[in-house]
Design an enzyme around this catalytic site. Structure first.
Site, PDB file in Angstrom:
ATOM      1  N   GLY A 126      36.743  32.583  40.173  1.00 38.95           N
ATOM      2  CA  GLY A 126      37.081  33.795  40.275  1.00 38.95           C
ATOM      3  C   GLY A 126      35.292  34.464  39.103  1.00 38.95           C
ATOM      4  N   GLY A 127      35.324  36.115  39.616  1.00 44.18           N
ATOM      5  CA  GLY A 127      34.342  36.767  38.462  1.00 44.18           C
ATOM      6  C   GLY A 127      34.654  36.265  36.580  1.00 44.18           C
ATOM      7  CB  VAL A 131      43.293  29.312  38.374  1.00 43.03           C
ATOM      8  CG1 VAL A 131      44.828  29.522  38.382  1.00 43.03           C
ATOM      9  CG2 VAL A 131      42.938  30.906  38.384  1.00 43.03           C
ATOM     10  CG  ASP A 239      40.629  44.357  41.169  1.00 43.68           C
ATOM     11  OD1 ASP A 239      39.372  44.516  41.911  1.00 43.68           O
ATOM     12  OD2 ASP A 239      40.011  43.568  40.571  1.00 43.68           O
ATOM     13  CE  LYS A 241      40.003  41.295  43.129  1.00 45.31           C
ATOM     14  NZ  LYS A 241      38.578  41.116  43.210  1.00 45.31           N
ATOM     15  N   PRO A 242      43.023  42.616  48.997  1.00 44.03           N
ATOM     16  CG  PRO A 242      43.027  42.591  50.928  1.00 44.03           C
ATOM     17  CD  PRO A 242      42.435  43.227  49.220  1.00 44.03           C
ATOM     18  CG  ASN A 244      43.044  40.805  43.136  1.00 42.05           C
ATOM     19  OD1 ASN A 244      43.105  39.467  42.210  1.00 42.05           O
ATOM     20  ND2 ASN A 244      42.637  41.701  42.379  1.00 42.05           N
ATOM     21  CG  ASP A 257      42.389  40.140  38.459  1.00 36.79           C
ATOM     22  OD1 ASP A 257      42.288  40.190  37.444  1.00 36.79           O
ATOM     23  OD2 ASP A 257      41.543  39.136  39.282  1.00 36.79           O
TER      24      ASP A 257
END
Length: 728
Positions: A126-127, A131, A239, A241-242, A244, A257
């Site tokens: 991710g940003g 993982v 934050d 969102k789908p 997460n 997250d």
């Protein structure tokens, strides 16, 4: 972000190198960096300007070289932590070839030993983090280990956000939230371990195809319940969102997250005032406007509504061509209707989503639990608490999206639809044509209001009165000759007729002159004279009659018409002029047909047309007519009254002297409203004077000039003036 094509690879690599240099503080100036890539300098400069625009929009200062990389990282906060048969197919970072991954973050060579953990494979990027699937050797279990990207080169803010996520998740204990086991620092790497969710994430399910509506509602309901647990522990996610929302192999949801979480109890977060943090498409307006420090529980509720929108329609509610445009839309634009993307969306579900996506937090669900309960009600077929927006409000929101309207009301329009542009073009065309349309409309309206109505209602008067007879005769002619449906309604007399005209209950009414007043009423034509008939039946009263006055009436009960009738109004004026006050000369209202009864008064004062059948019946009994010789004095005090004579021919058997009987009288007029259609007035006048004469006492039209000083309807004035010209 899309996978870069081969043609874009050099630009991507150069821009990534620029961001790393800014993050590390090793770049000198922008011009020096661009000089290294003369063949792509323009493209790189455009990317740098876009990064500057993001910072300016969110309220941050224009970034220095070291701040641009941080802004780019904040624009994409996706952190995938699921393991499944296709672990890297939908994650942009994971799909990049090794040559395209950030050169400053190659990651450890796998397998890699990190303290008690054996890192086996990358399952998400991710940003901010990477993982890994890992084995915790001491407990012999498979876990997910998240390490901060950049390793020992990570900046202080990234490290703080990384530990915020770990600490926030570690304090929550809910089956719908991914649990954190351990976090720390090992061999220069910041990491934390958490449960490994075998399955997928909600974003991938959305990408795979249309979700059943029931599944979409269930997923978001369960997420709302888990999020309510976080809120009860004073933790905002900020934050949602789908990507997460993880979904395990038993189709259960798990929130992950918490890197942008905010602790409400300590008012701490990894961002400050003026920063827009989160994922733009799912960010609440108050966050998108650069006020993430003002985020509340309702901000997470907004994100849940956006997620439900995406689950049902396959796309977020607001999507712009750039990050800045998306943020502008989130702040200013209303979300589109879900049915414009999926026609079978139930109204209740659309209402629930609309309540979540309200721009003002106070209009949203006040808690994630309230949202979950409404989704429960929807799924069980029970009434929901949310109420749909009214049609007028929906229409106003749509009209406010027209650029011209938006400019007038101060609303920022980010993007206009073809429908809005067509509507604006029509508005401008209409504005240009408005003078011509106004003239045409005025002409059509004038024709409409002046046209003959399809039905006409006339007011009559008291039972057996002359008004009823005149109105009925005129109604018959209107119906037979003009083909107009007519109706005559009984009334209490002149004052009652006046009120009915003002209230538009009738269009035509006979009325005594004294009752005609006000700006709304005007005269059509004079109808007939009404004479005051003073009747006496007691012989002793007749013997004491004073030929020079009517003082013999003092103390006598006098029958008069009901209040509101023209007859009563005339009687009051006459008796007051004769100085016969009501307390000395009682005035009684009694039906005229009961004047023959023994308990009736012996004096009656009736103001009706000469030759009245009512008066004729009384004169055939014991009643006698008495003169009112003070006519001039009375008419001077009351201009609507005039001297008049009752002739022997009016009542041949009454023994009236050859010279007639002096009295006073008034005039009855046909009255209408000032705005009555000209066609109705013109037709009424023609039928009123049509042969044979409508009634015997009708005042001829040739004598109408006597009343030219009255307030005539404009059509009536034109009618009589034309007659005057013809006579000349």
């Amino acid at each position: 972000m899309p996978v870069p094509s081969e043609a874009d690879d050099p630009i991507d690599e150069a821009f990534a190198a620029y961001l790393r240099s800014c993050d590390e503080g090793s770049v000198g100036s922008r011009e020096e960096f661009l000089a290294q890539f003369p063949e792509m300098a323009e493209e790189l400069k455009s990317l740098m300007d876009a990064a500057d625009a993001i910072h300016r929009f969110t309220g941050a200062s224009v970034p220095d070289s070291g701040e641009v990389a941080q802004a780019a990282a904040a624009a994409d906060t996706v952190d995938v932590m699921v393991a499944g048969p296709d672990d890297s197919g939908d994650d942009p970072a994971a799909t990049l070839p090794e040559a395209h991954r950030p050169k400053g973050d190659p990651g450890p060579t796998l397998p890699y030993t990190l303290g008690d953990y054996e890192l086996l494979e990358v399952i998400g990027r991710g940003g901010m983090g990477v993982v890994y699937r890992a084995t915790q050797r001491m407990l012999n279990r498979t876990v997910a280990v998240k390490m901060i990207r950049g390793g020992m080169l990570a900046c202080e803010n990234d490290v703080r956000r990384f530990y915020t996520e770990a600490q926030a998740a570690a304090r929550l204990h809910h089956p719908g939230i991914v649990p954190v086991y351990q976090f720390g620092h090992e061999a220069g790497h910041h990491f934390f371990s958490m449960a490994l969710i075998e399955g997928t994430d909600l974003q991938r399910k959305i990408n795979d195809g249309e979700l059943p509506i029931e599944d979409a509602a269930r997923y978001v309901r369960d997420v709302a319940r888990a999020l309510e647990h976080a809120h009860q522990n004073d933790l905002l996610h900020r934050d949602m969102k789908p990507a997460n929302i993880l979904i395990d192999q038993k189709d259960r949801v798990h929130i992950t997250d918490f890197g942008l979480a905010k602790n409400l109890s300590t008012d701490s977060s990894v961002t400050g005032s003026g920063a827009a943090v989160g994922t733009p498409n799912y960010m609440a307006p108050e966050q998108a406007g650069g006020h993430s420090d003002r985020a509340t529980r309702q901000s997470d509720v907004y994100s849940l509504g956006a997620i439900l929108f995406a689950c049902v329609t396959g796309r977020p509610p607001l999507v712009g061509d750039s990050v800045v445009e998306t943020l502008m839309q989130v702040v200013h634009e209303p979300p589109p209707a879900m049915r414009s993307f999926r026609s079978n969306v139930p109204t209740d579900l659309e209402t629930i989503v609309a309540k979540c996506l309200e721009k003002e937090p106070r209009k949203r669900y006040q808690s994630a639990r309230d949202l979950a309960e409404d989704l429960d009600a929807f799924m069980e077929g029970r009434p929901i608490l949310a109420r749909p927006r009214g049609r007028l409000l929906k229409m106003w929101h749509w009209v406010a999206g027209v650029p011209l309207v938006g400019a007038l009301i101060g609303r920022k329009i980010v993007r206009t639809s073809p429908g809005h542009r067509r509507f604006q073009a029509a508005m401008l065309l209409l504005l240009a044509l408005s003078p011509f349309l106004f003239v045409i409309g005025a002409m059509l309206w004038s024709h409409h209001i002046e046209a003959m109505p399809q039905s006409v209602t006339l007011a009559g008067g008291l039972d057996q009165g002359t008004y009823n007879r005149v109105s009925q005769a005129l109604a018959d002619r209107l119906e037979q000759s003009a083909g107009v449906a007519t109706r005559v309604v009984a009334s209490g007399g002149s004052l009652d007729n006046r009120q009915r005209l003002i209230a538009r209950e009738v269009q035509l009414a006979p009325m005594q002159a004294s009752a005609i007043s006000g700006d709304e009423l005007c005269v059509i034509a004079p109808l007939f004279y009404e004479a005051a008939h003073l009747l006496v039946r007691a012989p002793e009263l007749l013997e004491h009659q004073d030929s020079f006055g009517l003082q013999f009436l003092a103390g006598q009960r006098i029958a008069v018409g009901p209040i509101g009738s023209g007859s009563r109004r005339a009687a009051d004026m006459i008796l007051d002029s004769l100085k016969l006050p009501a307390d000395a000369t009682p005035r009684e209202v009694i039906p005229w047909d009961r004047l023959q009864s023994t308990d009736a008064p012996d004096v009656a004062l009736i103001c009706v047309g000469r030759g009245s059948e009512l008066v004729s019946q009384l004169l055939r009994r014991d009643w006698r007519l008495v003169a009112i010789p003070q006519g001039i004095t009375i008419s001077m005090q009351h201009p609507t009254l005039r001297t008049i004579t009752i002739d022997p021919t009016d009542y041949p058997t009454a023994g009236i002297p050859e010279g007639g009987l002096a009295t006073v009288g008034t005039t009855a007029f046909l009255v209408t409203r000032r705005d009555a259609p000209s066609a109705l007035v013109q037709t009424t006048l023609e039928l009123l004077y049509q042969s044979p004469r409508l009634f015997v006492d009708l005042i001829p039209r040739e004598r109408a000039a006597e009343w030219q000083g009255l307030d005539l309807h404009h059509a009536a004035r034109g009618y009589f003036e034309s007659l005057d010209i013809e006579s000349r």
